[in-house]
Write a protein that holds these residues in place. Structure first.
Motif, PDB file in Angstrom:
ATOM      1  N   THR A 111       0.866  -1.171   0.000  1.00 18.96           N
ATOM      2  CA  THR A 111       0.000   0.000   0.000  1.00 18.96           C
ATOM      3  C   THR A 111       0.907   1.227   0.000  1.00 18.96           C
ATOM      4  N   ASN A 112       0.326   2.395   0.165  1.00 19.97           N
ATOM      5  CA  ASN A 112       1.152   3.607   0.175  1.00 19.97           C
ATOM      6  C   ASN A 112       2.133   3.626   1.350  1.00 19.97           C
ATOM      7  N   SER A 113       1.733   3.034   2.468  1.00 18.51           N
ATOM      8  CA  SER A 113       2.548   3.130   3.677  1.00 18.51           C
ATOM      9  C   SER A 113       3.253   1.831   4.060  1.00 18.51           C
ATOM     10  N   TYR A 114       2.757   0.696   3.584  1.00 15.66           N
ATOM     11  CA  TYR A 114       3.245  -0.582   4.077  1.00 15.66           C
ATOM     12  C   TYR A 114       3.577  -1.530   2.939  1.00 15.66           C
ATOM     13  N   GLN A 115       4.515  -2.417   3.241  1.00 15.36           N
ATOM     14  CA  GLN A 115       4.725  -3.609   2.413  1.00 15.36           C
ATOM     15  C   GLN A 115       4.387  -4.828   3.266  1.00 15.36           C
ATOM     16  N   PHE A 116       3.634  -5.754   2.678  1.00 14.39           N
ATOM     17  CA  PHE A 116       3.217  -6.958   3.380  1.00 14.39           C
ATOM     18  C   PHE A 116       3.809  -8.175   2.669  1.00 14.39           C
ATOM     19  N   TYR A 117       4.422  -9.065   3.442  1.00  9.43           N
ATOM     20  CA  TYR A 117       5.011 -10.284   2.899  1.00  9.43           C
ATOM     21  C   TYR A 117       4.501 -11.474   3.714  1.00  9.43           C
ATOM     22  N   LEU A 118       4.491 -12.643   3.073  1.00  5.29           N
ATOM     23  CA  LEU A 118       4.192 -13.880   3.778  1.00  5.29           C
ATOM     24  C   LEU A 118       5.456 -14.717   3.862  1.00  5.29           C
ATOM     25  N   ASN A 119       5.761 -15.225   5.056  1.00  8.64           N
ATOM     26  CA  ASN A 119       6.872 -16.155   5.236  1.00  8.64           C
ATOM     27  C   ASN A 119       6.325 -17.573   5.343  1.00  8.64           C
ATOM     28  N   PRO A 120       7.018 -18.544   4.744  1.00  9.36           N
ATOM     29  CA  PRO A 120       6.553 -19.938   4.816  1.00  9.36           C
ATOM     30  C   PRO A 120       6.681 -20.488   6.223  1.00  9.36           C
ATOM     31  N   ASP A 121       5.861 -21.488   6.530  1.00  6.24           N
ATOM     32  CA  ASP A 121       5.865 -22.079   7.865  1.00  6.24           C
ATOM     33  C   ASP A 121       7.120 -22.897   8.125  1.00  6.24           C
ATOM     34  N   SER A 122       7.596 -23.581   7.099  1.00  7.75           N
ATOM     35  CA  SER A 122       8.739 -24.467   7.268  1.00  7.75           C
ATOM     36  C   SER A 122       9.956 -23.918   6.547  1.00  7.75           C
ATOM     37  N   ASP A 123      11.120 -24.055   7.194  1.00 11.37           N
ATOM     38  CA  ASP A 123      12.368 -23.651   6.554  1.00 11.37           C
ATOM     39  C   ASP A 123      12.900 -24.730   5.608  1.00 11.37           C
ATOM     40  N   GLU A 166       3.062 -24.791  -2.777  1.00  9.48           N
ATOM     41  CA  GLU A 166       2.834 -26.226  -2.837  1.00  9.48           C
ATOM     42  C   GLU A 166       3.649 -26.967  -1.775  1.00  9.48           C
ATOM     43  N   LYS A 167       4.653 -26.311  -1.226  1.00 11.84           N
ATOM     44  CA  LYS A 167       5.529 -26.963  -0.253  1.00 11.84           C
ATOM     45  C   LYS A 167       5.202 -26.604   1.188  1.00 11.84           C
ATOM     46  N   SER A 168       4.581 -25.439   1.395  1.00 13.01           N
ATOM     47  CA  SER A 168       4.337 -24.991   2.758  1.00 13.01           C
ATOM     48  C   SER A 168       3.211 -23.981   2.780  1.00 13.01           C
ATOM     49  N   ASP A 169       2.496 -23.944   3.904  1.00 13.02           N
ATOM     50  CA  ASP A 169       1.515 -22.896   4.120  1.00 13.02           C
ATOM     51  C   ASP A 169       2.250 -21.660   4.660  1.00 13.02           C
ATOM     52  N   PHE A 170       1.498 -20.573   4.860  1.00 11.03           N
ATOM     53  CA  PHE A 170       2.078 -19.312   5.293  1.00 11.03           C
ATOM     54  C   PHE A 170       1.288 -18.768   6.488  1.00 11.03           C
ATOM     55  N   HIS A 171       1.918 -18.729   7.644  1.00  7.37           N
ATOM     56  CA  HIS A 171       1.249 -18.204   8.831  1.00  7.37           C
ATOM     57  C   HIS A 171       2.102 -17.149   9.533  1.00  7.37           C
ATOM     58  N   THR A 172       2.951 -16.479   8.767  1.00  7.75           N
ATOM     59  CA  THR A 172       3.689 -15.334   9.273  1.00  7.75           C
ATOM     60  C   THR A 172       3.482 -14.180   8.297  1.00  7.75           C
ATOM     61  N   LEU A 173       2.830 -13.142   8.774  1.00  8.11           N
ATOM     62  CA  LEU A 173       2.622 -11.936   7.981  1.00  8.11           C
ATOM     63  C   LEU A 173       3.676 -10.917   8.389  1.00  8.11           C
ATOM     64  N   VAL A 174       4.520 -10.535   7.452  1.00  7.32           N
ATOM     65  CA  VAL A 174       5.572  -9.564   7.709  1.00  7.32           C
ATOM     66  C   VAL A 174       5.097  -8.188   7.257  1.00  7.32           C
ATOM     67  N   ILE A 175       5.148  -7.219   8.158  1.00  7.31           N
ATOM     68  CA  ILE A 175       4.711  -5.848   7.864  1.00  7.31           C
ATOM     69  C   ILE A 175       5.939  -4.948   7.923  1.00  7.31           C
ATOM     70  N   ARG A 176       6.133  -4.183   6.860  1.00  8.76           N
ATOM     71  CA  ARG A 176       7.283  -3.274   6.816  1.00  8.76           C
ATOM     72  C   ARG A 176       6.818  -1.843   6.587  1.00  8.76           C
ATOM     73  N   ASN A 177       7.320  -0.954   7.415  1.00  4.66           N
ATOM     74  CA  ASN A 177       7.024   0.470   7.272  1.00  4.66           C
ATOM     75  C   ASN A 177       8.326   1.229   7.503  1.00  4.66           C
ATOM     76  N   MET A 178       8.820   1.874   6.450  1.00  4.68           N
ATOM     77  CA  MET A 178      10.097   2.570   6.547  1.00  4.68           C
ATOM     78  C   MET A 178      10.050   3.701   7.573  1.00  4.68           C
ATOM     79  N   ASP A 179       8.873   4.236   7.846  1.00  6.80           N
ATOM     80  CA  ASP A 179       8.751   5.329   8.813  1.00  6.80           C
ATOM     81  C   ASP A 179       9.032   4.872  10.238  1.00  6.80           C
ATOM     82  N   TRP A 180       9.053   3.561  10.473  1.00  5.08           N
ATOM     83  CA  TRP A 180       9.352   3.058  11.808  1.00  5.08           C
ATOM     84  C   TRP A 180      10.853   3.074  12.093  1.00  5.08           C
TER      85      TRP A 180
END
Length: 381
Positions: A294-306, A315-329
């Protein structure tokens, strides 16, 4: 009362360079983690009307049924890394495994026991007013009676009835780290204060131990400031574990759910990002993370398994980690929201590179602001 404490995760989602820097800096500082549980009955105010089980992306998410944060966990690397290259490694002058193991052995040697909770009986015990110190048995064989023949003890419980929070749990099972858990903190409890409270209690015990054993040559002077005696580094991660379930005021009312940070919303966000099909690599740990911005945030999903998921293949893993990035932080620009598919399960929010004065409530507030932004995008699309 059973407490569910959010898991500490040491900024493992950062880039490899940040990960190295993390361990290079954590030694000179502490790595705080905050965890929250189901709210007590008093946590719902009169103007926050209970809601039923949430629907994903509900439009009334500005109303939050906020529970009480029940545990803050501060993880400290017992090794202190120098500020300049080529300098020798230092060790924390108070919170190190040598001191903590000496305290453990002293308590066990004295042979005193006292039950302080419903989880264990006859905990090894020592009292130095205003503190009571207990040892909890290590996980593994069920040792409800705290029998030293059944398990070792690497959790030192510090109770001070006049303090807030009243309990601190100092866990030193990991030979490279010390973990401090503070129960029932207020939202305005700062990151740095937890370490100071634990250090003060540890210094009191070391003084008592030397007095009993007849060695006062190196007794700590408690009137000296903790800051002057501590080789303090940078706190590199704060994790707020948030329970999405808010207990109602009355016993007969149904359980309520957080209107923003709930698993229905987070699973809807996960499905939305995967459906859009956009990917972007944001660190050196993974490639082509599912992505939305979005204008303020980038959102990424990290896989459950390394395991075999460095390419973030759905196809290899589900995603239950939502990574939120805001450069203003600034340095604290990342939030990691870890959740599951279970409606009643806890979730954790990790904040990287916090300052000592970052308080518990701010971690949750910033994550909620970002979640609301992406929920609005989902409604729009």
């Amino acid at each position: 009362m059973r407490k569910r404490v959010g898991t500490i995760r040491l900024a493992k989602y950062c880039s490899a360079a940040l990960f190295v820097a993390f361990f290079a800096l954590i030694g000179i500082d502490s790595n705080l983690v905050v965890a929250s549980e189901s709210a007590p009955a008093s946590a719902t105010s009169d103007d926050e009307k209970p809601q039923s089980t949430p629907e994903a992306v509900s439009p009334d998410n500005e109303i939050r049924l906020k529970g009480k944060i029940c545990s803050v966990t501060l993880r400290i690397d017992a090794r202190i890394y120098p500020m300049k290259q080529n300098e020798p490694l230092w060790f924390d002058s108070i919170l190190n495994h040598e001191n903590l193991n000496a305290i453990k052995n002293f308590i066990l040697k004295q042979g005193k026991t006292q039950t302080y909770c419903q989880m264990f009986n006859d905990n090894p015990f020592w009292e130095i007013k205003p503190y009571q110190f207990y040892l909890n048995p290590d996980p593994g064989p069920f040792n409800v009676d705290c029998d030293p023949q059944k398990s070792d003890f690497h959790t030192l419980v510090i109770r001070d009835w006049n303090a807030n929070p009243r309990y601190l749990h100092v866990d030193f099972q990991d030979e490279n780290n010390v973990v401090i858990k503070a129960n029932w903190p207020s939202d305005d409890l700062g990151v740095g204060l937890i370490r100071e409270k634990a250090e003060t209690a540890i210094k009191v015990f070391l003084n008592e131990m030397r007095r009993v054993e007849g060695d006062s040559s190196e007794t700590f002077q408690l009137e000296d400031s903790v800051e002057n005696e501590r080789l303090k580094g940078r706190i590199v991660a704060v994790t707020l574990g948030v329970s999405t379930v808010v207990l109602p005021i009355k016993k007969d009312e149904p359980r309520q759910y957080d209107s923003i940070l709930n698993h229905a919303n987070l699973n809807a966000i996960k499905s939305f990002i995967l459906k859009q099909g956009k990917t972007l690599t944001y660190c050196q740990r993974f490639n082509d993370n599912p992505f939305w911005h979005t204008n303020s945030y980038q959102f990424y999903l990290n896989p459950d398994s390394d395991l075999f998921t460095d390419d973030c293949d759905p196809e290899k893993s589900d995603f239950h980690t939502l990574v939120i990035r805001n450069m203003d932080w600034g340095l604290n620009q990342y939030r990691y929201v870890l959740f599951s598919d279970e409606l009643d399960a806890d979730m954790t929010i990790e904040a990287n590179w916090p300052t000592d004065d970052l308080d518990v409530g701010q971690i949750r507030d910033k994550a909620e602001e970002a979640i609301e932004v992406i929920l609005n995008d989902i409604r729009h699309f």
